[in-house]
Design a protein around this motif. Structure first.
Motif, PDB file in Angstrom:
ATOM      1  N   ALA A 174       0.836  -1.202   0.000  1.00 46.75           N
ATOM      2  CA  ALA A 174       0.000   0.000   0.000  1.00 46.75           C
ATOM      3  C   ALA A 174       0.867   1.247   0.000  1.00 46.75           C
ATOM      4  CB  ALA A 174      -0.921   0.004   1.218  1.00 46.75           C
ATOM      5  N   TRP A 175       0.461   2.217  -0.833  1.00 42.93           N
ATOM      6  CA  TRP A 175       1.123   3.516  -0.869  1.00 42.93           C
ATOM      7  C   TRP A 175       0.228   4.487  -1.622  1.00 42.93           C
ATOM      8  CZ3 TRP A 175       6.389   4.946  -3.573  1.00 42.93           C
ATOM      9  CH2 TRP A 175       6.953   6.060  -2.927  1.00 42.93           C
ATOM     10  N   ASP A 176       0.212   5.715  -1.142  1.00 47.07           N
ATOM     11  CA  ASP A 176      -0.612   6.759  -1.729  1.00 47.07           C
ATOM     12  C   ASP A 176      -2.080   6.315  -1.622  1.00 47.07           C
ATOM     13  OD1 ASP A 176      -1.393   9.075  -2.971  1.00 47.07           O
ATOM     14  OD2 ASP A 176      -0.404   8.689  -4.864  1.00 47.07           O
ATOM     15  N   ARG A 177      -2.798   6.175  -2.727  1.00 47.11           N
ATOM     16  CA  ARG A 177      -4.181   5.721  -2.680  1.00 47.11           C
ATOM     17  C   ARG A 177      -4.323   4.335  -3.293  1.00 47.11           C
ATOM     18  NH1 ARG A 177      -7.762  10.098  -2.376  1.00 47.11           N
ATOM     19  NH2 ARG A 177      -9.360   8.546  -1.977  1.00 47.11           N
ATOM     20  N   VAL A 178      -3.203   3.601  -3.392  1.00 44.90           N
ATOM     21  CA  VAL A 178      -3.177   2.301  -4.080  1.00 44.90           C
ATOM     22  C   VAL A 178      -2.878   1.177  -3.091  1.00 44.90           C
ATOM     23  CG1 VAL A 178      -1.867   0.915  -5.741  1.00 44.90           C
ATOM     24  CG2 VAL A 178      -2.516   3.256  -6.312  1.00 44.90           C
ATOM     25  N   LYS A 179      -3.615   0.088  -3.249  1.00 41.11           N
ATOM     26  CA  LYS A 179      -3.338  -1.111  -2.462  1.00 41.11           C
ATOM     27  C   LYS A 179      -3.492  -2.324  -3.359  1.00 41.11           C
ATOM     28  CE  LYS A 179      -4.454  -3.554   1.772  1.00 41.11           C
ATOM     29  NZ  LYS A 179      -5.217  -3.545   3.020  1.00 41.11           N
ATOM     30  N   ILE A 180      -2.597  -3.292  -3.186  1.00 40.83           N
ATOM     31  CA  ILE A 180      -2.750  -4.575  -3.879  1.00 40.83           C
ATOM     32  C   ILE A 180      -2.613  -5.698  -2.863  1.00 40.83           C
ATOM     33  CG2 ILE A 180      -1.959  -3.727  -6.125  1.00 40.83           C
ATOM     34  CD1 ILE A 180       0.668  -5.279  -5.510  1.00 40.83           C
ATOM     35  N   ASN A 181      -3.385  -6.743  -3.058  1.00 43.79           N
ATOM     36  CA  ASN A 181      -3.355  -7.926  -2.200  1.00 43.79           C
ATOM     37  C   ASN A 181      -2.951  -9.129  -3.037  1.00 43.79           C
ATOM     38  OD1 ASN A 181      -4.189  -6.651   0.160  1.00 43.79           O
ATOM     39  ND2 ASN A 181      -6.352  -6.907  -0.331  1.00 43.79           N
ATOM     40  N   VAL A 182      -1.872  -9.778  -2.616  1.00 42.45           N
ATOM     41  CA  VAL A 182      -1.381 -10.970  -3.313  1.00 42.45           C
ATOM     42  C   VAL A 182      -1.752 -12.191  -2.476  1.00 42.45           C
ATOM     43  CG1 VAL A 182       0.638 -12.115  -4.284  1.00 42.45           C
ATOM     44  CG2 VAL A 182       0.560  -9.602  -4.191  1.00 42.45           C
ATOM     45  N   PRO A 183      -2.674 -13.040  -2.941  1.00 34.82           N
ATOM     46  CA  PRO A 183      -3.074 -14.218  -2.162  1.00 34.82           C
ATOM     47  C   PRO A 183      -1.912 -15.200  -1.956  1.00 34.82           C
ATOM     48  CG  PRO A 183      -4.668 -13.766  -3.901  1.00 34.82           C
ATOM     49  CD  PRO A 183      -3.471 -12.909  -4.172  1.00 34.82           C
ATOM     50  N   ILE A 184      -1.764 -15.654  -0.718  1.00 36.49           N
ATOM     51  CA  ILE A 184      -0.767 -16.678  -0.395  1.00 36.49           C
ATOM     52  C   ILE A 184      -1.484 -17.819   0.320  1.00 36.49           C
ATOM     53  CG2 ILE A 184       1.264 -15.180  -0.312  1.00 36.49           C
ATOM     54  CD1 ILE A 184       0.933 -14.966   2.690  1.00 36.49           C
ATOM     55  N   SER A 185      -1.001 -19.035   0.079  1.00 36.64           N
ATOM     56  CA  SER A 185      -1.616 -20.193   0.723  1.00 36.64           C
ATOM     57  C   SER A 185      -0.574 -21.284   0.911  1.00 36.64           C
ATOM     58  CB  SER A 185      -2.806 -20.710  -0.095  1.00 36.64           C
ATOM     59  OG  SER A 185      -2.390 -21.050  -1.400  1.00 36.64           O
ATOM     60  N   LYS A 186      -0.936 -22.289   1.694  1.00 32.50           N
ATOM     61  CA  LYS A 186      -0.053 -23.431   1.934  1.00 32.50           C
ATOM     62  C   LYS A 186      -0.092 -24.353   0.721  1.00 32.50           C
ATOM     63  CE  LYS A 186       1.376 -24.226   5.764  1.00 32.50           C
ATOM     64  NZ  LYS A 186       2.645 -23.928   6.413  1.00 32.50           N
ATOM     65  N   LEU A 187       1.007 -25.062   0.531  1.00 30.23           N
ATOM     66  CA  LEU A 187       1.031 -26.075  -0.528  1.00 30.23           C
ATOM     67  C   LEU A 187       0.202 -27.261  -0.079  1.00 30.23           C
ATOM     68  CD1 LEU A 187       4.759 -26.138  -1.638  1.00 30.23           C
ATOM     69  CD2 LEU A 187       2.813 -25.456  -3.010  1.00 30.23           C
ATOM     70  N   SER A 188      -0.594 -27.796  -0.974  1.00 37.92           N
ATOM     71  CA  SER A 188      -1.419 -28.940  -0.596  1.00 37.92           C
ATOM     72  C   SER A 188      -0.650 -30.245  -0.635  1.00 37.92           C
ATOM     73  CB  SER A 188      -2.659 -29.023  -1.503  1.00 37.92           C
ATOM     74  OG  SER A 188      -2.258 -29.069  -2.848  1.00 37.92           O
TER      75      SER A 188
END
Length: 195
Positions: A174-188
């Motif tokens: 996040a910075w300024d007016r921008v946010k990004i979300n990168v999904p992370i998960s466990k390996l199955s």
């Protein structure tokens, strides 16, 4: 011939002074304005860590100006941002083996590309380019994903990377007016390997 030899020695001495004194001074100076930050997260027994330098907005236009659209960004300031995972995980649907990676991004107006690279260079940009070119070795990229941009209702003054745990776990920028979300998960199943 003696004058040429003295000139060559003087240039070598000046070059060595710049390399061993000037560059370290410049690097420590820039960290006053973009302090180093480390964020850790216990992800169900997997230790995740992000280390980055956090620049401030300071009333500047950030994305599309200071950070151009469509160009590789070192994702923070100073040295490249690093991401460490103690076990293999998934970034969206792609496996990422245990290890430490540099993170590079390509911001655009609607989405960002997030790049995990197995090399961690000493500095994030080349001095010869005046900071316009990164030191990323594209051949060392391990994986790349693309995520949509979210618009924040309030301005985020300092560039921030964090872990969020909602209905899904995220690595968030996040910075300024921008946010990004990168999904992370466990390996199955199984451990991923780098080819």
């Amino acid at each position: 011939m003696k004058v040429l030899k003295k000139l060559l020695i003087a240039l070598l001495v000046l070059g060595a002074l710049f390399y061993f004194v000037g560059i370290p001074y410049l690097q420590s100076y820039t960290k006053k304005y973009s302090p180093e930050t480390t964020t850790t997260y216990d992800f169900d027994g997997t230790e995740l860590q992000v280390h980055y330098s956090s620049p401030s907005k300071k009333e500047r236009e950030i994305f599309g100006a200071l950070v151009p659209y469509g160009k590789v960004w070192r994702t923070g300031a100073n040295e490249p941002t690093t991401f460490t995972t103690s076990t293999g995980i998934k970034i969206i649907d792609k496996p990422l083996p245990a290890g430490t990676y540099s993170i590079w991004t390509i911001p655009n107006k609607e989405s960002w590309k997030i790049i995990f690279n197995k090399e961690v260079p000493d500095w994030g940009v080349t001095l010869s380019s005046g900071g316009r070119e990164t030191t990323r070795n594209e051949a060392a990229d391990v994986l790349q994903v693309e995520v949509p941009v979210r618009t924040l209702s309030q301005t985020q003054e300092n560039f921030t990377i964090s872990f969020e745990d909602k209905e899904q776990s995220y690595l968030s920028f996040a910075w300024d007016r921008v946010k990004i979300n990168v999904p992370i998960s466990k390996l199955s199943q199984g451990k991923p390997t780098i080819n």
